[in-house]
Design a protein around this motif. Sequence first.
Motif, PDB file in Angstrom:
ATOM      1  N   GLU A   1       0.824  -1.209   0.000  1.00 32.98           N
ATOM      2  CA  GLU A   1       0.000   0.000   0.000  1.00 32.98           C
ATOM      3  C   GLU A   1       0.856   1.256   0.000  1.00 32.98           C
ATOM      4  OE1 GLU A   1      -3.042   0.782  -0.365  1.00 32.98           O
ATOM      5  OE2 GLU A   1      -4.004  -1.180  -0.357  1.00 32.98           O
ATOM      6  N   ALA A   2       1.934   1.242   0.772  1.00 32.20           N
ATOM      7  CA  ALA A   2       2.734   2.461   0.937  1.00 32.20           C
ATOM      8  C   ALA A   2       3.435   2.869  -0.347  1.00 32.20           C
ATOM      9  CB  ALA A   2       3.763   2.269   2.051  1.00 32.20           C
ATOM     10  N   PHE A   3       3.984   1.903  -1.089  1.00 35.28           N
ATOM     11  CA  PHE A   3       4.819   2.222  -2.245  1.00 35.28           C
ATOM     12  C   PHE A   3       4.050   2.296  -3.570  1.00 35.28           C
ATOM     13  CE2 PHE A   3       8.461  -0.108   0.128  1.00 35.28           C
ATOM     14  CZ  PHE A   3       8.557   0.947   1.021  1.00 35.28           C
ATOM     15  N   TRP A   4       2.939   1.539  -3.659  1.00 33.40           N
ATOM     16  CA  TRP A   4       2.233   1.465  -4.949  1.00 33.40           C
ATOM     17  C   TRP A   4       0.719   1.621  -4.842  1.00 33.40           C
ATOM     18  CZ3 TRP A   4       5.946  -2.378  -3.661  1.00 33.40           C
ATOM     19  CH2 TRP A   4       7.180  -2.218  -4.304  1.00 33.40           C
ATOM     20  N   GLY A   5       0.114   1.187  -3.744  1.00 32.65           N
ATOM     21  CA  GLY A   5      -1.333   1.059  -3.677  1.00 32.65           C
ATOM     22  C   GLY A   5      -1.742  -0.290  -4.237  1.00 32.65           C
ATOM     23  N   ALA A   6      -2.839  -0.825  -3.751  1.00 29.82           N
ATOM     24  CA  ALA A   6      -3.228  -2.198  -4.089  1.00 29.82           C
ATOM     25  C   ALA A   6      -3.430  -2.396  -5.591  1.00 29.82           C
ATOM     26  CB  ALA A   6      -4.498  -2.578  -3.327  1.00 29.82           C
ATOM     27  N   ALA A   7      -4.093  -1.466  -6.255  1.00 22.12           N
ATOM     28  CA  ALA A   7      -4.394  -1.640  -7.689  1.00 22.12           C
ATOM     29  C   ALA A   7      -3.110  -1.682  -8.514  1.00 22.12           C
ATOM     30  CB  ALA A   7      -5.306  -0.514  -8.171  1.00 22.12           C
ATOM     31  N   ASN A   8      -2.214  -0.736  -8.271  1.00 23.94           N
ATOM     32  CA  ASN A   8      -0.940  -0.740  -9.001  1.00 23.94           C
ATOM     33  C   ASN A   8      -0.124  -1.980  -8.676  1.00 23.94           C
ATOM     34  OD1 ASN A   8      -1.422   1.652 -10.315  1.00 23.94           O
ATOM     35  ND2 ASN A   8      -0.128   2.898  -8.987  1.00 23.94           N
ATOM     36  N   TYR A   9      -0.103  -2.360  -7.396  1.00 20.46           N
ATOM     37  CA  TYR A   9       0.697  -3.519  -7.000  1.00 20.46           C
ATOM     38  C   TYR A   9       0.208  -4.789  -7.700  1.00 20.46           C
ATOM     39  CZ  TYR A   9       2.931  -7.179  -4.291  1.00 20.46           C
ATOM     40  OH  TYR A   9       3.655  -8.288  -3.931  1.00 20.46           O
ATOM     41  N   ASN A  10      -1.101  -4.999  -7.727  1.00 17.59           N
ATOM     42  CA  ASN A  10      -1.636  -6.214  -8.341  1.00 17.59           C
ATOM     43  C   ASN A  10      -1.289  -6.274  -9.829  1.00 17.59           C
ATOM     44  OD1 ASN A  10      -2.721  -7.088  -5.918  1.00 17.59           O
ATOM     45  ND2 ASN A  10      -4.710  -6.129  -6.287  1.00 17.59           N
ATOM     46  N   ARG A  11      -1.375  -5.138 -10.504  1.00 18.62           N
ATOM     47  CA  ARG A  11      -1.020  -5.118 -11.926  1.00 18.62           C
ATOM     48  C   ARG A  11       0.477  -5.364 -12.106  1.00 18.62           C
ATOM     49  NH1 ARG A  11      -1.626   0.028 -16.143  1.00 18.62           N
ATOM     50  NH2 ARG A  11      -0.719  -1.046 -17.965  1.00 18.62           N
ATOM     51  N   LEU A  12       1.284  -4.739 -11.251  1.00 21.03           N
ATOM     52  CA  LEU A  12       2.734  -4.927 -11.334  1.00 21.03           C
ATOM     53  C   LEU A  12       3.124  -6.373 -11.045  1.00 21.03           C
ATOM     54  CD1 LEU A  12       3.873  -1.659  -9.534  1.00 21.03           C
ATOM     55  CD2 LEU A  12       4.338  -2.241 -11.924  1.00 21.03           C
ATOM     56  N   LEU A  13       2.468  -6.999 -10.084  1.00 18.78           N
ATOM     57  CA  LEU A  13       2.794  -8.383  -9.741  1.00 18.78           C
ATOM     58  C   LEU A  13       2.475  -9.318 -10.910  1.00 18.78           C
ATOM     59  CD1 LEU A  13       3.787 -10.385  -7.645  1.00 18.78           C
ATOM     60  CD2 LEU A  13       1.434 -10.547  -6.770  1.00 18.78           C
TER      61      LEU A  13
END
Length: 420
Positions: free
Chosen positions: A373-385
């Motif tokens: 959450e701190a570095f990307w936010g959930a939406a960005n993180y899920n797409r990045l993963l």
Amino acid sequence: MTLNKGFTPDGCPGPVADGVTMGAGQGFDGVYSFAEANNITIVGGSSRTVGATGGWISGGGHGALSNTLGMGVDNVLQIKAVLPNGTYVTANRCQNQDFFFALRGGGGSTFGVNMEMTTTAHPQTTLQVAYIRLLSADATSVNKFISICVENANNWASDGWGGYIAPGAMSVLASGMIFFTPKLSHSEAVASMKPMTDYVASLGNVVLNNEVDTSPSFYQAYNTYILPNEEKVGLGAAIGSRLIPKEVLATTSGQQSVITAMEQVVNMLAPLTATSEQPDLRALSYGAPFQLLVTAPSSYPNNDTVPASITPAWRDATWHAFAQVTFANDASVATINGAFQTAHNVAKVLEGVAPNSGAYQNEADTFERNPTEAFWGAANYNRLLTLKQQMDPNNVLTCWDCIGWNSADARYGCYPAAPS
């Protein structure tokens, strides 16, 4: 480096902006010198040795002009990089958009090795500069300095001011600020900074500088004001930080919570700042123990058709509050663990002020409690993963808290013990 008037990214139908193309080894000292020679302005960081094309842009990239001209990722027109499988690709808003999204904020050592970048070449612009430094034996002056900064934070951001605030450490280090704005005339800049300059003028002989000047270009302002206060290098550092939202600084109660937190942080760091490892007492170094970095894109219209992958908290922030505890390279394990514990404690104090905000991954607590959450936010993180699993299924490129990292990797065994 090359200047391309009317740069057309590969695969795009026509020019998108003037651009400067540079290789991965180019530091900001060379970038700014090139910009001055060509009568342009390039958004960049405060350290002349940082590479513009590598981890700076992969983390997001912020600087003194980000308030009005955007972050580093907002200015990128094209990146050429080597993927973990050895493929050399060109990414921009017209092709390889997923990769372009990932490279602009997805984190260093994660998606590829950047080889070349083209960034926006803005016109050269006149800047108004606020340069204030004071040394006071009265610790209350630091508290008053902080209060004025907090109370005026959003107004100053609206006026286009960007730069660096150093609250000092209870009179051990210099307090002050280095601010730039391209939005105001000189008279408007003087009026905008009057709450601070009037207060500082009242302090008498502890004042080192208290002026609002005009500079014909960023490069000249950089050499005059930032470079003499450059960060001291060669030390280890444990960091704690938080992005402070505009909405927190917009209310009296929010301002008071920030002031209380700032004073608490300064008190936590004060015992650590009177050592030979710290910057010169009269410098406003980027390596000072605690700073308020006014480097969020507060006045920048974010309408990118291919958004970057940085945390959305950057778009809502006025400040990037940043603290670091330095230690010598031959420090004991106990000293190093203590530094990371203090930095972690600072991060928790700052998080308490803005629990729903985020942090800048390049300058964050190593033991951030919720990096997703701190570095990307959930939406960005899920797409990045998802992209990471597609592009680098064997995790060839990895780092601490990166997208898809494996905490059990033996290479992380040298990290300090996790703070409590």
